[in-house]
Design an enzyme around this catalytic site. Sequence first.
Site, PDB file in Angstrom:
ATOM      1  N   VAL A  93       0.863  -1.185   0.000  1.00  0.00           N
ATOM      2  CA  VAL A  93       0.000   0.000   0.000  1.00  0.00           C
ATOM      3  C   VAL A  93       0.897   1.231   0.000  1.00  0.00           C
ATOM      4  CG1 VAL A  93      -1.739   1.315   1.254  1.00  0.00           C
ATOM      5  CG2 VAL A  93      -1.853  -1.176   1.221  1.00  0.00           C
TER       6      VAL A  93
ATOM      7  N   ASP B 239      10.753  -5.256   8.538  1.00  0.00           N
ATOM      8  CA  ASP B 239       9.653  -5.067   9.491  1.00  0.00           C
ATOM      9  C   ASP B 239       9.496  -6.410  10.215  1.00  0.00           C
ATOM     10  OD1 ASP B 239       7.174  -2.731   9.351  1.00  0.00           O
ATOM     11  OD2 ASP B 239       6.739  -4.575  10.421  1.00  0.00           O
TER      12      ASP B 239
ATOM     13  N   ALA C  66       4.470   4.145   3.114  1.00  0.00           N
ATOM     14  CA  ALA C  66       3.997   2.922   2.462  1.00  0.00           C
ATOM     15  C   ALA C  66       4.117   1.775   3.456  1.00  0.00           C
ATOM     16  CB  ALA C  66       4.826   2.629   1.218  1.00  0.00           C
ATOM     17  N   LYS C  67       3.518   0.672   3.164  1.00  0.00           N
ATOM     18  CA  LYS C  67       3.676  -0.529   3.997  1.00  0.00           C
ATOM     19  C   LYS C  67       3.209  -1.722   3.170  1.00  0.00           C
ATOM     20  CE  LYS C  67       4.870  -1.197   8.392  1.00  0.00           C
ATOM     21  NZ  LYS C  67       5.866  -0.405   9.123  1.00  0.00           N
ATOM     22  N   GLY C  68       3.655  -2.903   3.549  1.00  0.00           N
ATOM     23  CA  GLY C  68       3.215  -4.078   2.815  1.00  0.00           C
ATOM     24  C   GLY C  68       3.726  -5.337   3.457  1.00  0.00           C
TER      25      GLY C  68
END
Lengths: 409, 175
Positions: A56, A142, A101-103
Amino acid sequence: MGVLNSANTYFDRAAQIMGLDDRVKALLTKPEREVKVSLSIERDNGHLATFTGYRVQHNSARGPMKGGLRYHPHVDMDEAAGLAALMTWKTAIVNLPFGGAKGGIACDPRELSRPELERLTRKFVEKIHDIIGPQRDIPAPDVNTNAEVMAWIMSEYSKIHGFSPGVVTGKPVELHGSAGRDEATGLGVTLVLEQCLADAGRSLGDCSVAIQGFGNVGSHAARCIHERGGKVVAVSDSRGGRVDPGGIDVPALLQHVRSQQRIGTFEGGAPCSNEQLLTTPCDVLIPAALEDVFDVPLAREVQAGIIVEAANGPTPPEADDVFREHGITVIPDILANAGGVAVSYLEWVQNLQHVTWTLEEVRENLSRTMTSAYQEVAHLGRDRKLDLRTAAFVLAIGRVGRAAVLQGV
Amino acid sequence: MAQASDITEIPPTPLFGGLQQDDWSELVARAVRMELGANEPVFLQGQEADAFFAVLRGSVQVRTATPGGESALAQLSAGAVLGETSLLLGGTHSASVYTVEPSTLLRFRNDGLKEAIESGNRGAIRILYNIAHTLAVRLRAADAHIAELAKGAPVGSVVGSDLERLRNIFFTQWV
Protein backbone atom coordinates in the site's frame (compact mmCIF):
# COMPACT_ATOMS: atom_id res chain seq x y z
CA MET A 1 -7.40 -1.17 21.07
CA GLY A 2 -4.47 -1.74 18.73
CA VAL A 3 -1.94 0.56 17.13
CA LEU A 4 -4.15 1.50 14.21
CA ASN A 5 -7.29 2.35 16.18
CA SER A 6 -5.27 4.44 18.60
CA ALA A 7 -3.44 6.23 15.78
CA ASN A 8 -6.76 6.95 14.04
CA THR A 9 -8.12 8.48 17.23
CA TYR A 10 -5.03 10.65 17.61
CA PHE A 11 -5.17 11.66 13.93
CA ASP A 12 -8.86 12.61 14.25
CA ARG A 13 -8.11 14.65 17.36
CA ALA A 14 -5.48 16.66 15.50
CA ALA A 15 -7.65 16.98 12.38
CA GLN A 16 -10.52 18.36 14.45
CA ILE A 17 -8.28 20.95 16.09
CA MET A 18 -7.04 22.00 12.65
CA GLY A 19 -10.61 22.30 11.40
CA LEU A 20 -10.27 19.63 8.70
CA ASP A 21 -13.57 18.33 7.41
CA ASP A 22 -14.31 14.89 5.95
CA ARG A 23 -13.36 15.91 2.40
CA VAL A 24 -9.92 17.05 3.49
CA LYS A 25 -9.50 14.05 5.75
CA ALA A 26 -10.28 11.77 2.81
CA LEU A 27 -7.61 13.56 0.77
CA LEU A 28 -5.07 12.90 3.52
CA THR A 29 -6.05 9.42 4.61
CA LYS A 30 -6.98 7.47 1.47
CA PRO A 31 -4.01 5.54 0.06
CA GLU A 32 -2.78 6.50 -3.38
CA ARG A 33 -2.41 2.89 -4.43
CA GLU A 34 -3.20 -0.56 -3.04
CA VAL A 35 -1.65 -3.56 -4.76
CA LYS A 36 -2.48 -7.21 -4.08
CA VAL A 37 -0.57 -9.98 -5.84
CA SER A 38 -0.67 -13.77 -5.87
CA LEU A 39 2.68 -15.43 -5.32
CA SER A 40 3.10 -19.08 -6.29
CA ILE A 41 6.31 -20.90 -5.45
CA GLU A 42 7.53 -24.45 -5.44
CA ARG A 43 8.04 -25.75 -1.90
CA ASP A 44 11.12 -27.84 -1.07
CA ASN A 45 8.94 -30.96 -1.16
CA GLY A 46 7.88 -30.27 -4.74
CA HIS A 47 4.38 -29.04 -3.88
CA LEU A 48 3.12 -25.72 -5.15
CA ALA A 49 2.06 -23.11 -2.62
CA THR A 50 0.33 -19.79 -3.28
CA PHE A 51 0.57 -16.76 -1.00
CA THR A 52 -0.82 -13.24 -1.14
CA GLY A 53 1.41 -10.18 -1.12
CA TYR A 54 0.35 -6.58 -0.43
CA ARG A 55 1.84 -3.15 -0.93
CA VAL A 56 0.00 0.00 0.00
CA GLN A 57 1.41 3.36 -1.04
CA HIS A 58 -0.29 5.94 1.09
CA ASN A 59 0.96 9.38 0.11
CA SER A 60 3.78 10.63 -2.09
CA ALA A 61 3.25 14.39 -1.68
CA ARG A 62 6.57 14.80 0.13
CA GLY A 63 8.66 12.28 -1.79
CA PRO A 64 9.17 8.59 -2.59
CA MET A 65 7.21 6.38 -0.26
CA LYS A 66 8.91 4.54 2.58
CA GLY A 67 7.80 1.71 4.79
CA GLY A 68 8.38 -1.81 6.01
CA LEU A 69 7.61 -5.18 4.54
CA ARG A 70 6.37 -7.78 7.01
CA TYR A 71 5.92 -11.53 6.70
CA HIS A 72 3.10 -12.62 8.99
CA PRO A 73 -0.14 -14.62 8.74
CA HIS A 74 -2.18 -11.54 9.76
CA VAL A 75 -0.91 -9.26 6.99
CA ASP A 76 -3.82 -7.87 4.99
CA MET A 77 -4.76 -4.78 3.03
CA ASP A 78 -6.44 -2.92 5.91
CA GLU A 79 -3.48 -3.38 8.22
CA ALA A 80 -1.03 -2.36 5.51
CA ALA A 81 -3.10 0.73 4.66
CA GLY A 82 -3.26 1.90 8.28
CA LEU A 83 0.43 1.36 8.84
CA ALA A 84 1.29 3.06 5.54
CA ALA A 85 -0.57 6.17 6.68
CA LEU A 86 1.36 6.13 9.95
CA MET A 87 4.60 6.10 7.93
CA THR A 88 3.44 9.22 6.08
CA TRP A 89 2.98 11.06 9.38
CA LYS A 90 6.19 9.68 10.90
CA THR A 91 8.41 10.68 7.99
CA ALA A 92 6.76 14.12 7.96
CA ILE A 93 7.35 14.68 11.68
CA VAL A 94 11.09 14.10 11.32
CA ASN A 95 10.98 16.08 8.08
CA LEU A 96 12.36 13.37 5.80
CA PRO A 97 11.58 13.85 2.10
CA PHE A 98 9.47 10.68 2.04
CA GLY A 99 5.85 9.63 1.94
CA GLY A 100 4.50 6.51 3.60
CA ALA A 101 4.00 2.92 2.46
CA LYS A 102 3.68 -0.53 4.00
CA GLY A 103 3.22 -4.08 2.81
CA GLY A 104 4.04 -7.68 3.27
CA ILE A 105 3.19 -11.25 2.54
CA ALA A 106 0.53 -13.23 4.41
CA CYS A 107 2.60 -16.24 5.45
CA ASP A 108 4.08 -17.90 8.51
CA PRO A 109 7.82 -17.66 7.93
CA ARG A 110 8.46 -20.29 10.64
CA GLU A 111 6.92 -22.84 8.29
CA LEU A 112 9.13 -21.87 5.37
CA SER A 113 12.73 -22.88 4.79
CA ARG A 114 15.31 -20.24 3.98
CA PRO A 115 15.36 -21.15 0.25
CA GLU A 116 11.55 -21.04 0.20
CA LEU A 117 11.59 -17.57 1.80
CA GLU A 118 14.11 -16.43 -0.79
CA ARG A 119 11.99 -17.76 -3.67
CA LEU A 120 8.88 -16.12 -2.20
CA THR A 121 10.67 -12.80 -1.77
CA ARG A 122 12.07 -12.83 -5.30
CA LYS A 123 8.63 -13.72 -6.67
CA PHE A 124 7.14 -10.77 -4.78
CA VAL A 125 9.71 -8.42 -6.34
CA GLU A 126 8.92 -9.87 -9.77
CA LYS A 127 5.28 -8.87 -9.23
CA ILE A 128 5.77 -5.39 -7.75
CA HIS A 129 9.06 -4.21 -9.28
CA ASP A 130 7.30 -1.66 -11.45
CA ILE A 131 5.77 0.16 -8.48
CA ILE A 132 8.80 0.20 -6.16
CA GLY A 133 12.20 1.77 -6.73
CA PRO A 134 14.63 4.32 -5.29
CA GLN A 135 12.47 7.20 -6.55
CA ARG A 136 9.11 5.52 -6.03
CA ASP A 137 8.77 3.33 -2.97
CA ILE A 138 11.57 2.01 -0.78
CA PRO A 139 10.74 -1.01 1.42
CA ALA A 140 12.58 -1.81 4.66
CA PRO A 141 12.66 -4.63 7.22
CA ASP A 142 9.65 -5.07 9.49
CA VAL A 143 8.09 -7.97 11.39
CA ASN A 144 9.89 -11.22 10.41
CA THR A 145 11.98 -9.64 7.67
CA ASN A 146 15.62 -8.68 8.03
CA ALA A 147 18.74 -7.49 6.25
CA GLU A 148 19.01 -10.74 4.29
CA VAL A 149 15.48 -10.37 2.90
CA MET A 150 16.37 -6.82 1.86
CA ALA A 151 19.47 -8.16 0.10
CA TRP A 152 17.26 -10.57 -1.90
CA ILE A 153 14.95 -7.71 -2.87
CA MET A 154 17.85 -5.54 -3.97
CA SER A 155 19.34 -8.42 -5.95
CA GLU A 156 16.09 -9.29 -7.74
CA TYR A 157 15.19 -5.66 -8.45
CA SER A 158 18.69 -4.97 -9.77
CA LYS A 159 18.37 -7.87 -12.25
CA ILE A 160 15.50 -6.00 -13.88
CA HIS A 161 16.46 -2.35 -13.42
CA GLY A 162 20.26 -2.45 -13.11
CA PHE A 163 22.30 -1.93 -9.95
CA SER A 164 19.89 -0.28 -7.48
CA PRO A 165 20.97 -0.45 -3.85
CA GLY A 166 18.59 2.44 -3.05
CA VAL A 167 15.50 0.30 -3.71
CA VAL A 168 15.49 -0.95 -0.11
CA THR A 169 17.04 0.09 3.19
CA GLY A 170 18.08 -2.03 6.13
CA LYS A 171 20.47 -3.98 3.94
CA PRO A 172 23.55 -5.72 5.37
CA VAL A 173 26.40 -3.27 5.96
CA GLU A 174 28.50 -5.39 3.58
CA LEU A 175 25.90 -4.80 0.85
CA HIS A 176 25.38 -1.04 0.87
CA GLY A 177 23.66 -0.92 4.24
CA SER A 178 24.43 1.92 6.65
CA ALA A 179 26.51 2.00 9.78
CA GLY A 180 24.38 2.77 12.81
CA ARG A 181 21.13 1.25 11.66
CA ASP A 182 20.93 -1.37 14.42
CA GLU A 183 21.12 1.23 17.16
CA ALA A 184 19.14 3.91 15.31
CA THR A 185 15.77 3.58 17.04
CA GLY A 186 17.27 3.18 20.53
CA LEU A 187 19.60 6.11 19.99
CA GLY A 188 16.74 8.19 18.59
CA VAL A 189 14.71 7.46 21.72
CA THR A 190 17.63 8.67 23.84
CA LEU A 191 18.09 11.82 21.77
CA VAL A 192 14.47 12.97 22.06
CA LEU A 193 14.52 12.19 25.78
CA GLU A 194 17.63 14.35 26.19
CA GLN A 195 15.87 17.24 24.43
CA CYS A 196 12.78 16.86 26.58
CA LEU A 197 14.91 16.89 29.74
CA ALA A 198 16.94 19.87 28.52
CA ASP A 199 13.70 21.84 28.01
CA ALA A 200 12.95 21.23 31.68
CA GLY A 201 16.48 22.28 32.69
CA ARG A 202 17.48 18.72 33.45
CA SER A 203 19.82 16.11 31.98
CA LEU A 204 20.16 12.34 31.81
CA GLY A 205 22.76 12.55 34.57
CA ASP A 206 20.08 13.28 37.16
CA CYS A 207 17.49 10.81 35.89
CA SER A 208 16.42 7.29 36.73
CA VAL A 209 15.02 5.31 33.80
CA ALA A 210 12.92 2.13 33.57
CA ILE A 211 12.76 0.25 30.26
CA GLN A 212 10.17 -2.35 29.35
CA GLY A 213 11.48 -4.55 26.55
CA PHE A 214 15.07 -5.48 25.88
CA GLY A 215 15.06 -6.34 22.21
CA ASN A 216 16.87 -4.26 19.61
CA VAL A 217 15.26 -0.98 20.65
CA GLY A 218 15.21 -1.41 24.43
CA SER A 219 18.76 -2.75 24.70
CA HIS A 220 20.27 0.01 22.54
CA ALA A 221 18.26 2.63 24.44
CA ALA A 222 19.59 1.23 27.73
CA ARG A 223 23.16 1.33 26.43
CA CYS A 224 22.87 4.84 25.03
CA ILE A 225 21.21 6.17 28.21
CA HIS A 226 23.87 4.52 30.37
CA GLU A 227 26.70 5.89 28.18
CA ARG A 228 25.26 9.39 28.53
CA GLY A 229 25.13 9.28 32.31
CA GLY A 230 21.55 8.09 32.91
CA LYS A 231 20.78 5.60 35.66
CA VAL A 232 18.82 2.59 34.38
CA VAL A 233 16.88 1.32 37.41
CA ALA A 234 14.67 -1.36 35.83
CA VAL A 235 14.57 -3.47 32.67
CA SER A 236 12.42 -6.36 31.54
CA ASP A 237 11.81 -8.74 28.68
CA SER A 238 8.72 -10.85 27.96
CA ARG A 239 9.55 -13.20 30.85
CA GLY A 240 10.08 -10.56 33.55
CA GLY A 241 12.85 -8.26 34.61
CA ARG A 242 15.13 -6.81 37.24
CA VAL A 243 14.82 -3.68 39.29
CA ASP A 244 17.61 -1.95 41.18
CA PRO A 245 17.02 1.58 42.52
CA GLY A 246 20.79 2.01 42.83
CA GLY A 247 21.22 1.48 39.08
CA ILE A 248 21.65 -1.64 36.97
CA ASP A 249 25.09 -2.46 35.59
CA VAL A 250 24.03 -2.05 31.95
CA PRO A 251 27.25 -3.30 30.26
CA ALA A 252 27.15 -6.45 32.43
CA LEU A 253 23.47 -6.93 31.64
CA LEU A 254 24.06 -6.56 27.89
CA GLN A 255 26.80 -9.19 28.09
CA HIS A 256 24.52 -11.46 30.14
CA VAL A 257 21.66 -11.15 27.64
CA ARG A 258 24.02 -11.85 24.72
CA SER A 259 24.98 -15.18 26.29
CA GLN A 260 21.79 -16.16 28.18
CA GLN A 261 19.13 -14.57 25.91
CA ARG A 262 17.10 -13.47 28.96
CA ILE A 263 17.13 -10.86 31.70
CA GLY A 264 15.50 -12.89 34.48
CA THR A 265 18.68 -14.82 35.32
CA PHE A 266 20.79 -11.65 35.67
CA GLU A 267 22.13 -11.36 39.21
CA GLY A 268 21.98 -7.58 39.73
CA GLY A 269 18.94 -6.09 41.53
CA ALA A 270 15.68 -7.82 42.43
CA PRO A 271 13.25 -9.64 40.16
CA CYS A 272 10.15 -7.79 38.97
CA SER A 273 7.18 -8.43 36.73
CA ASN A 274 6.45 -6.34 33.65
CA GLU A 275 3.57 -4.64 35.47
CA GLN A 276 5.78 -3.82 38.44
CA LEU A 277 8.31 -2.31 36.06
CA LEU A 278 5.72 0.03 34.57
CA THR A 279 4.79 1.37 38.00
CA THR A 280 8.26 1.42 39.53
CA PRO A 281 9.43 4.77 40.96
CA CYS A 282 11.53 6.45 38.26
CA ASP A 283 11.83 9.73 36.38
CA VAL A 284 11.48 8.27 32.91
CA LEU A 285 9.58 5.22 31.68
CA ILE A 286 10.32 3.74 28.26
CA PRO A 287 7.85 1.14 26.98
CA ALA A 288 9.88 -0.53 24.24
CA ALA A 289 8.06 -3.79 23.70
CA LEU A 290 4.37 -4.14 23.03
CA GLU A 291 1.33 -2.14 21.98
CA ASP A 292 -1.43 -1.31 24.49
CA VAL A 293 0.67 -1.94 27.60
CA PHE A 294 -1.21 0.67 29.64
CA ASP A 295 -4.82 0.28 30.65
CA VAL A 296 -6.48 2.99 32.73
CA PRO A 297 -5.89 1.43 36.21
CA LEU A 298 -2.24 0.79 35.37
CA ALA A 299 -1.83 4.27 33.87
CA ARG A 300 -3.03 5.75 37.18
CA GLU A 301 -0.22 3.92 38.98
CA VAL A 302 2.61 5.15 36.74
CA GLN A 303 5.08 7.15 38.80
CA ALA A 304 7.36 8.43 36.04
CA GLY A 305 7.15 12.08 35.00
CA ILE A 306 8.13 11.35 31.39
CA ILE A 307 7.11 8.46 29.14
CA VAL A 308 9.04 7.86 25.93
CA GLU A 309 7.12 5.56 23.61
CA ALA A 310 9.83 3.50 21.96
CA ALA A 311 7.31 0.77 21.05
CA ASN A 312 4.51 1.36 18.56
CA GLY A 313 1.17 2.17 20.19
CA PRO A 314 1.88 1.40 23.85
CA THR A 315 -0.70 3.97 25.02
CA PRO A 316 -4.37 3.71 24.05
CA PRO A 317 -6.24 7.06 24.08
CA GLU A 318 -7.98 6.46 27.42
CA ALA A 319 -4.61 5.87 29.14
CA ASP A 320 -3.22 8.90 27.32
CA ASP A 321 -5.99 10.98 28.92
CA VAL A 322 -4.89 9.73 32.35
CA PHE A 323 -1.29 10.70 31.67
CA ARG A 324 -2.38 14.17 30.59
CA GLU A 325 -4.53 14.58 33.73
CA HIS A 326 -1.57 13.51 35.88
CA GLY A 327 0.77 15.95 34.14
CA ILE A 328 2.96 13.19 32.72
CA THR A 329 4.81 14.20 29.56
CA VAL A 330 4.42 11.59 26.81
CA ILE A 331 6.86 11.66 23.90
CA PRO A 332 4.70 9.86 21.33
CA ASP A 333 5.79 6.79 19.39
CA ILE A 334 5.41 8.52 16.07
CA LEU A 335 8.22 10.88 17.09
CA ALA A 336 10.18 8.84 19.66
CA ASN A 337 10.82 5.77 17.50
CA ALA A 338 11.44 7.59 14.22
CA GLY A 339 15.21 7.08 14.53
CA GLY A 340 14.93 3.88 12.50
CA VAL A 341 13.38 5.50 9.46
CA ALA A 342 15.70 8.50 9.88
CA VAL A 343 18.74 6.27 9.45
CA SER A 344 16.97 4.46 6.62
CA TYR A 345 16.86 7.83 4.93
CA LEU A 346 20.62 8.23 5.51
CA GLU A 347 21.21 4.79 3.99
CA TRP A 348 19.15 5.77 0.94
CA VAL A 349 21.09 9.03 0.57
CA GLN A 350 24.42 7.17 0.74
CA ASN A 351 23.17 4.68 -1.87
CA LEU A 352 22.05 7.43 -4.24
CA GLN A 353 25.39 9.21 -3.88
CA HIS A 354 27.48 6.00 -3.91
CA VAL A 355 29.24 7.01 -0.70
CA THR A 356 29.73 5.37 2.68
CA TRP A 357 29.51 7.37 5.88
CA THR A 358 31.20 6.50 9.15
CA LEU A 359 29.25 5.60 12.27
CA GLU A 360 30.12 9.02 13.71
CA GLU A 361 28.75 10.79 10.63
CA VAL A 362 25.51 8.80 10.78
CA ARG A 363 25.11 9.47 14.52
CA GLU A 364 25.73 13.18 14.04
CA ASN A 365 23.16 13.34 11.27
CA LEU A 366 20.62 11.34 13.27
CA SER A 367 21.17 13.61 16.24
CA ARG A 368 20.41 16.70 14.12
CA THR A 369 17.26 15.08 12.71
CA MET A 370 15.81 13.89 16.03
CA THR A 371 16.78 17.01 17.97
CA SER A 372 15.22 19.28 15.43
CA ALA A 373 12.07 17.13 15.18
CA TYR A 374 11.59 17.17 18.95
CA GLN A 375 12.12 20.92 19.14
CA GLU A 376 9.65 21.59 16.33
CA VAL A 377 6.98 19.42 17.95
CA ALA A 378 7.60 20.89 21.40
CA HIS A 379 7.55 24.45 20.04
CA LEU A 380 4.23 23.85 18.28
CA GLY A 381 2.87 22.27 21.45
CA ARG A 382 3.86 25.25 23.58
CA ASP A 383 2.64 27.75 21.00
CA ARG A 384 -0.78 26.15 20.53
CA LYS A 385 -1.22 24.62 23.99
CA LEU A 386 -1.18 21.06 22.63
CA ASP A 387 0.27 17.91 24.14
CA LEU A 388 3.28 16.49 22.27
CA ARG A 389 1.27 13.74 20.55
CA THR A 390 -1.35 16.08 19.16
CA ALA A 391 1.35 18.58 18.20
CA ALA A 392 3.26 15.84 16.36
CA PHE A 393 0.19 14.89 14.33
CA VAL A 394 -0.64 18.55 13.64
CA LEU A 395 2.94 19.16 12.46
CA ALA A 396 2.82 16.11 10.19
CA ILE A 397 -0.63 16.82 8.77
CA GLY A 398 0.41 20.42 8.09
CA ARG A 399 3.57 19.37 6.25
CA VAL A 400 1.79 16.77 4.12
CA GLY A 401 -1.13 19.13 3.52
CA ARG A 402 1.12 21.97 2.37
CA ALA A 403 3.04 19.64 0.03
CA ALA A 404 -0.24 18.38 -1.44
CA VAL A 405 -1.76 21.84 -1.88
CA LEU A 406 1.40 23.27 -3.44
CA GLN A 407 1.19 20.56 -6.09
CA GLY A 408 -2.46 21.36 -6.76
CA VAL A 409 -3.67 18.38 -4.66
CA MET B 1 -20.91 27.98 40.44
CA ALA B 2 -18.26 27.64 37.74
CA GLN B 3 -16.82 30.98 36.63
CA ALA B 4 -15.47 31.90 33.22
CA SER B 5 -12.16 32.70 34.89
CA ASP B 6 -11.87 29.02 35.89
CA ILE B 7 -11.14 28.30 32.23
CA THR B 8 -7.40 28.73 32.23
CA GLU B 9 -6.65 26.80 29.05
CA ILE B 10 -6.94 28.81 25.82
CA PRO B 11 -9.45 27.02 23.54
CA PRO B 12 -7.63 25.67 20.43
CA THR B 13 -9.62 27.66 17.91
CA PRO B 14 -8.29 30.10 15.30
CA LEU B 15 -10.21 32.99 16.94
CA PHE B 16 -7.93 32.75 19.94
CA GLY B 17 -4.79 31.90 17.94
CA GLY B 18 -1.68 33.81 19.02
CA LEU B 19 -3.12 34.81 22.40
CA GLN B 20 -0.75 34.68 25.32
CA GLN B 21 -1.78 33.30 28.67
CA ASP B 22 -2.02 36.66 30.43
CA ASP B 23 -4.06 38.05 27.48
CA TRP B 24 -6.44 35.15 27.91
CA SER B 25 -6.80 35.66 31.65
CA GLU B 26 -7.79 39.29 31.08
CA LEU B 27 -10.25 38.42 28.33
CA VAL B 28 -11.90 35.53 30.10
CA ALA B 29 -12.46 37.76 33.12
CA ARG B 30 -14.78 39.79 30.88
CA ALA B 31 -16.68 36.70 29.65
CA VAL B 32 -19.66 34.81 31.05
CA ARG B 33 -19.57 31.07 31.31
CA MET B 34 -22.78 29.33 30.17
CA GLU B 35 -23.59 25.78 31.23
CA LEU B 36 -26.57 24.65 29.14
CA GLY B 37 -28.51 21.40 28.98
CA ALA B 38 -29.50 19.68 25.74
CA ASN B 39 -31.75 21.58 23.30
CA GLU B 40 -31.51 24.92 25.07
CA PRO B 41 -31.24 28.15 23.04
CA VAL B 42 -27.91 29.97 22.95
CA PHE B 43 -29.51 32.84 21.02
CA LEU B 44 -32.49 33.22 18.72
CA GLN B 45 -32.89 34.49 15.19
CA GLY B 46 -33.84 38.16 15.24
CA GLN B 47 -32.40 38.86 18.69
CA GLU B 48 -29.95 41.72 19.02
CA ALA B 49 -26.43 40.45 18.25
CA ASP B 50 -24.61 42.03 21.17
CA ALA B 51 -22.17 39.21 21.95
CA PHE B 52 -20.28 36.33 20.42
CA PHE B 53 -19.83 32.83 21.78
CA ALA B 54 -17.13 30.14 21.93
CA VAL B 55 -18.19 26.49 22.30
CA LEU B 56 -15.89 24.84 24.83
CA ARG B 57 -17.67 21.51 25.34
CA GLY B 58 -20.57 19.72 23.67
CA SER B 59 -22.16 20.73 20.38
CA VAL B 60 -24.71 23.16 19.00
CA GLN B 61 -27.00 23.33 16.00
CA VAL B 62 -27.56 26.40 13.82
CA ARG B 63 -31.17 26.67 12.67
CA THR B 64 -33.01 29.13 10.49
CA ALA B 65 -36.69 29.85 10.19
CA THR B 66 -38.30 28.65 6.96
CA PRO B 67 -41.93 28.77 5.80
CA GLY B 68 -42.28 25.14 6.89
CA GLY B 69 -40.70 25.62 10.35
CA GLU B 70 -37.03 25.62 11.35
CA SER B 71 -34.36 23.90 9.29
CA ALA B 72 -30.89 22.95 10.52
CA LEU B 73 -28.02 24.64 8.70
CA ALA B 74 -25.04 23.20 10.54
CA GLN B 75 -23.91 21.40 13.65
CA LEU B 76 -20.82 22.74 15.40
CA SER B 77 -18.76 21.21 18.16
CA ALA B 78 -16.15 22.28 20.69
CA GLY B 79 -13.79 24.85 19.20
CA ALA B 80 -16.52 26.58 17.17
CA VAL B 81 -17.16 30.32 17.50
CA LEU B 82 -20.60 31.85 16.91
CA GLY B 83 -21.64 35.39 16.06
CA GLU B 84 -18.16 36.87 15.89
CA THR B 85 -19.06 39.16 12.97
CA SER B 86 -21.47 40.96 15.29
CA LEU B 87 -18.44 42.57 16.93
CA LEU B 88 -18.01 44.56 13.70
CA LEU B 89 -21.54 44.80 12.37
CA GLY B 90 -23.90 44.53 15.32
CA GLY B 91 -27.47 44.07 14.07
CA THR B 92 -29.53 40.99 14.81
CA HIS B 93 -28.79 37.28 14.66
CA SER B 94 -29.58 35.80 11.25
CA ALA B 95 -30.14 32.32 12.68
CA SER B 96 -30.92 30.59 15.95
CA VAL B 97 -28.49 28.36 17.81
CA TYR B 98 -29.51 25.55 20.15
CA THR B 99 -27.41 23.08 22.12
CA VAL B 100 -27.55 19.50 20.91
CA GLU B 101 -26.24 18.05 24.17
CA PRO B 102 -25.15 19.47 27.53
CA SER B 103 -22.62 22.12 26.52
CA THR B 104 -20.31 24.77 27.94
CA LEU B 105 -19.94 28.11 26.13
CA LEU B 106 -18.22 31.40 26.81
CA ARG B 107 -20.15 34.59 26.07
CA PHE B 108 -18.16 37.71 25.21
CA ARG B 109 -20.11 40.99 25.17
CA ASN B 110 -19.29 43.10 22.11
CA ASP B 111 -19.28 46.43 23.98
CA GLY B 112 -16.86 45.06 26.58
CA LEU B 113 -14.49 43.83 23.89
CA LYS B 114 -14.76 47.09 21.91
CA GLU B 115 -13.86 48.95 25.07
CA ALA B 116 -10.84 46.70 25.53
CA ILE B 117 -9.77 47.26 21.90
CA GLU B 118 -10.04 51.03 22.30
CA SER B 119 -7.94 50.93 25.43
CA GLY B 120 -5.24 49.05 23.52
CA ASN B 121 -5.72 45.67 25.21
CA ARG B 122 -3.35 43.30 23.37
CA GLY B 123 -5.59 40.20 23.59
CA ALA B 124 -8.68 42.05 22.37
CA ILE B 125 -6.74 43.48 19.42
CA ARG B 126 -5.48 40.00 18.60
CA ILE B 127 -9.06 38.71 18.51
CA LEU B 128 -10.06 41.60 16.25
CA TYR B 129 -7.17 40.70 13.95
CA ASN B 130 -8.20 37.03 13.93
CA ILE B 131 -11.80 37.92 13.06
CA ALA B 132 -10.59 40.21 10.28
CA HIS B 133 -8.38 37.43 8.98
CA THR B 134 -11.19 34.88 8.97
CA LEU B 135 -13.47 37.31 7.18
CA ALA B 136 -10.79 38.09 4.60
CA VAL B 137 -10.34 34.38 3.91
CA ARG B 138 -14.08 33.94 3.57
CA LEU B 139 -14.24 36.93 1.23
CA ARG B 140 -11.49 35.50 -0.93
CA ALA B 141 -13.28 32.13 -1.07
CA ALA B 142 -16.53 33.88 -1.92
CA ASP B 143 -14.76 35.81 -4.71
CA ALA B 144 -13.44 32.56 -6.12
CA HIS B 145 -16.90 31.06 -5.88
CA ILE B 146 -18.41 34.00 -7.71
CA ALA B 147 -15.69 33.83 -10.36
CA GLU B 148 -16.49 30.17 -10.97
CA LEU B 149 -20.20 30.89 -11.16
CA ALA B 150 -19.50 33.68 -13.60
CA LYS B 151 -17.70 31.19 -15.85
CA GLY B 152 -20.92 29.21 -16.02
CA ALA B 153 -19.71 26.30 -13.92
CA PRO B 154 -22.54 24.34 -12.40
CA VAL B 155 -23.17 25.09 -8.72
CA GLY B 156 -21.46 22.44 -6.59
CA SER B 157 -18.53 21.99 -8.95
CA VAL B 158 -16.70 25.03 -7.59
CA VAL B 159 -13.04 24.13 -7.12
CA GLY B 160 -11.89 27.33 -5.44
CA SER B 161 -13.59 27.08 -2.06
CA ASP B 162 -12.14 23.86 -0.68
CA LEU B 163 -8.67 24.67 -1.91
CA GLU B 164 -8.84 28.20 -0.56
CA ARG B 165 -9.89 26.82 2.79
CA LEU B 166 -7.02 24.31 2.65
CA ARG B 167 -4.55 27.06 1.83
CA ASN B 168 -5.85 29.04 4.76
CA ILE B 169 -5.59 26.07 7.13
CA PHE B 170 -2.16 24.88 6.01
CA PHE B 171 -0.44 28.15 5.11
CA THR B 172 -1.96 30.63 7.54
CA GLN B 173 -3.53 29.05 10.58
CA TRP B 174 -1.20 26.08 11.03
CA VAL B 175 2.13 27.05 9.53
